[in-house]
Motif scaffolding. Structure first.
Motif, PDB file in Angstrom:
ATOM      1  N   ASN A   1       0.811  -1.219   0.000  1.00 39.74           N
ATOM      2  CA  ASN A   1       0.000   0.000   0.000  1.00 39.74           C
ATOM      3  C   ASN A   1       0.845   1.271   0.000  1.00 39.74           C
ATOM      4  O   ASN A   1       0.328   2.361   0.264  1.00 39.74           O
ATOM      5  CB  ASN A   1      -0.930   0.003   1.219  1.00 39.74           C
ATOM      6  CG  ASN A   1      -1.924  -1.128   1.171  1.00 39.74           C
ATOM      7  OD1 ASN A   1      -2.455  -1.450   0.094  1.00 39.74           O
ATOM      8  ND2 ASN A   1      -2.191  -1.737   2.320  1.00 39.74           N
ATOM      9  N   LYS A   2       2.144   1.100  -0.270  1.00 37.41           N
ATOM     10  CA  LYS A   2       3.083   2.225  -0.358  1.00 37.41           C
ATOM     11  C   LYS A   2       3.114   3.033   0.942  1.00 37.41           C
ATOM     12  O   LYS A   2       3.140   4.275   0.920  1.00 37.41           O
ATOM     13  CB  LYS A   2       2.728   3.125  -1.537  1.00 37.41           C
ATOM     14  CG  LYS A   2       2.830   2.437  -2.890  1.00 37.41           C
ATOM     15  CD  LYS A   2       2.523   3.396  -4.025  1.00 37.41           C
ATOM     16  CE  LYS A   2       2.654   2.695  -5.374  1.00 37.41           C
ATOM     17  NZ  LYS A   2       2.385   3.620  -6.512  1.00 37.41           N
TER      18      LYS A   2
ATOM     19  N   ALA B   1      12.829   1.308   1.535  1.00 37.90           N
ATOM     20  CA  ALA B   1      12.775   0.015   2.226  1.00 37.90           C
ATOM     21  C   ALA B   1      11.781  -0.937   1.584  1.00 37.90           C
ATOM     22  O   ALA B   1      11.288  -1.862   2.235  1.00 37.90           O
ATOM     23  CB  ALA B   1      12.420   0.227   3.695  1.00 37.90           C
ATOM     24  N   LYS B   2      11.479  -0.732   0.304  1.00 40.62           N
ATOM     25  CA  LYS B   2      10.483  -1.576  -0.359  1.00 40.62           C
ATOM     26  C   LYS B   2      10.940  -3.026  -0.451  1.00 40.62           C
ATOM     27  O   LYS B   2      10.169  -3.950  -0.186  1.00 40.62           O
ATOM     28  CB  LYS B   2      10.192  -1.024  -1.757  1.00 40.62           C
ATOM     29  CG  LYS B   2       9.116  -1.788  -2.509  1.00 40.62           C
ATOM     30  CD  LYS B   2       8.824  -1.139  -3.854  1.00 40.62           C
ATOM     31  CE  LYS B   2       7.733  -1.902  -4.599  1.00 40.62           C
ATOM     32  NZ  LYS B   2       7.429  -1.298  -5.918  1.00 40.62           N
TER      33      LYS B   2
END
Length: 568
Positions: A393-394, A517-518
């Motif tokens: 969800n970003k 940090a994805k």
């Protein structure tokens, strides 16, 4: 009166001058008791035939033995050497080693005459003598500097600084260092031979041989009397005029790099200090435990400030004896973000404070490592209460700054001794007695019991109703300066600016958000390695350290304000 021993001595000196054998001449010119029997006989002849008032005759005697026609191939004159030789005879004739201060002055005068010879064509011959005299003078100067009872009456040793506007006392050790520095300058400014200062075999030639020997003696004295500005001149001249350091013996390299590292440490260039000290430690002989220990103390301190702590095996080395109990508690406090322990360990009243002050590393550790403590505190708080976000969800991982404020306030109160770890009175008393005496503790007053009657003032000492005029508008301090929302936010912003935290601050939500940090751990991305972060911004150049392939003078400031465009 005949002086056969003096005559034979002078003839041997003349032979060594013709052979240009400076090492053998150093063996002949003894100046430290006890004297060999032959020298006692020569001293007796000097006292009988050439007493103090016959100094001119003694110089004529030296001139007759070293005639002008033997002055050398280079056309140089022996005049300065003859003057030095007559002063040498006067020194061994008159010196009384039981009078240390007088001996120092005589030795200093003798070195001054030797330095004059150093700039003549005979300079290379007398270089070993200058080095030996400088070593003896430095030892004597440091020894006398530790005896204030002997030098307390030296009121005449004053030097005016700043054109007479200010006066600064030149200590005995500093005066000796200034004289040795003159000899160092003559070694560094050698212009004979190859422009690179190297002979056909790639080794230093001429007076350049003594550059680092003389520099190390100067630095030893300047650091002893805490004159870093004078030490800076030594490093600057070497950086401009010296051959590469690697061409000199290991002992000279190690000593020079040690002082260079200490200089950069004192000037807050900790990465440069670490580079120099690490090279000095690697090149120092393993059996030189005392020297390796001196280097290791500053090396550990430099690495701590840069975020790199010693490994367990480092403390097991002979030179690291007792260092674990000094540095390890500090490393643990920094790694845990334990402000309370850090304050206590760096307190001036802590049992280890005198040791850190002796080595002049307490203030640097206190001021510079506190940044790392706050970084660790933010990291620990994120582990406990941080939001890991939602990559789908970003939503970025975030840290609530109010959580950091709560933990920091608790630890600061414990450091001040006003917030016990538990509810027991004994623990509170223990914390107040052992915790660091915070600067703001002067504003903390114990509560006054309700049934305590007001103190009665002595009317003779303090008139009723009297208030000092200077305190009429005085406002009582509000209490200890504990962390606030603003101080926490500014601290986190500073860490972000230094790249010790990776992300941004949402001022409206009062949260720190980690970016990037994805596909990686928020801890690794948001709290990057301190050592890697700092070193990535640095280069390997250390001003003062001339390396192989580097032309002397590299890294100096170039003023290009008046430069014209290329092709103009």
């Amino acid at each position: 009166m005949a002086t056969p021993t003096v005559d034979k001595f002078l003839s041997e000196i003349a032979r060594l001058m013709r052979e240009k054998n400076g090492t053998a001449m150093l063996d002949f010119l003894c100046y430290e008791p006890p004297w060999p029997p032959l020298y006692n006989q020569m001293i007796s002849e000097l006292r009988q035939t050439y007493p103090v008032f016959q100094q001119a005759g003694l110089e004529r005697k030296c001139t007759e033995t070293l005639p002008a026609e033997e002055e050398g191939e280079g056309g140089g004159s022996f005049t300065s050497f003859i003057s030095f030789l007559s002063k040498y005879f006067a020194f061994i004739r008159d010196v009384d080693v039981s009078q240390l201060l007088e001996t120092h002055d005589r030795l200093k005068a003798l070195l001054g005459h030797a330095s004059i010879v150093l700039s003549a064509s005979t300079g290379l011959i007398i270089l070993p003598i200058v080095i030996s005299l400088s070593r003896t003078l430095s030892r004597l100067a440091i020894g006398l500097d530790k005896r204030p009872d002997l030098v307390a009456n030296l009121t005449s040793r004053e030097a005016t600084a700043g054109g007479g506007e200010a006066s600064e006392r030149v200590t005995l050790a500093e005066g000796s260092a200034n004289l040795i520095r003159e000899a160092f300058k003559k070694c560094a400014s050698e212009r004979s031979g190859n422009i690179s200062g190297l002979d056909g075999e790639g080794k230093p030639e001429g007076r350049r041989i003594g550059i680092y020997l003389m520099a190390n003696l100067c630095l030893k004295l300047f650091f002893h009397c805490k004159k870093l500005r004078s030490a800076e001149q030594i490093f600057a001249m070497i950086y401009q005029q010296s051959p590469p350091l690697s061409l000199y013996p290991a002992a000279q390299r190690t000593t020079f790099l040690y002082y260079l590292g200490r200089y950069h440490f004192a000037n807050n260039h900790f990465y440069r200090a670490q580079l120099a000290l690490q090279a000095a430690y690697d090149q120092c002989h393993r059996q030189a435990t005392r020297q390796r220990r001196l280097i290791l103390i500053y090396l550990i301190a430099s690495n701590m400030i840069l975020g790199r702590f010693p490994k367990a095996h480092t403390y097991q080395r002979p030179e690291a004896r007792d260092l674990r109990e000094k540095f390890e508690p500090l490393c643990h406090a920094i790694a845990k973000g334990d402000i309370e322990s850090f304050r206590r360990l760096t307190d001036i009243n802590h049992p280890s404070a005198s040791w850190f002050l002796h080595w002049r590393i307490l203030l640097q550790i206190t001021n510079r490592c506190e940044v790392l403590v706050w970084r660790s505190l933010a990291r620990k708080t994120f582990l406990i209460s941080g939001n890991l976000g939602d990559a789908a969800n970003k939503k970025a991982p975030t840290l609530d700054l109010d959580d950091v404020l709560i933990v920091a306030t608790l630890l600061e109160k414990r450091a001040l001794g006003i917030e016990p770890k538990n509810n027991t009175a004994n623990d509170s008393e223990h914390r107040q007695s052992e915790g660091r005496t915070h600067t703001n503790s002067i504003f903390i007053f114990p509560p006054t019991p309700a049934d305590t009657p007001p103190a009665k003032e002595d009317e003779d000492e303090l008139p009723d109703g009297y208030i000092d005029p200077d305190l009429l508008d005085f406002v009582d301090p509000p209490g200890p300066d504990l962390p606030t929302s603003e101080t926490v936010e500014s601290t986190i912003a500073s860490l972000v600016d230094q790249d010790l935290l990776h992300g941004f601050i949402s001022h409206g939500q009062r949260r720190f958000a980690i970016t990037g940090a994805k596909n990686a751990s928020p801890l690794q991305v948001g709290f990057p390695n301190v050592w890697a972060t700092i070193t990535s911004k640095m280069d390997e150049e250390v001003p003062g350290w001339v390396k192989e392939g580097q032309q002397s003078g590299g890294g100096t400031t170039m003023h290009l304000s008046g430069a014209r465009p290329v092709g103009a």
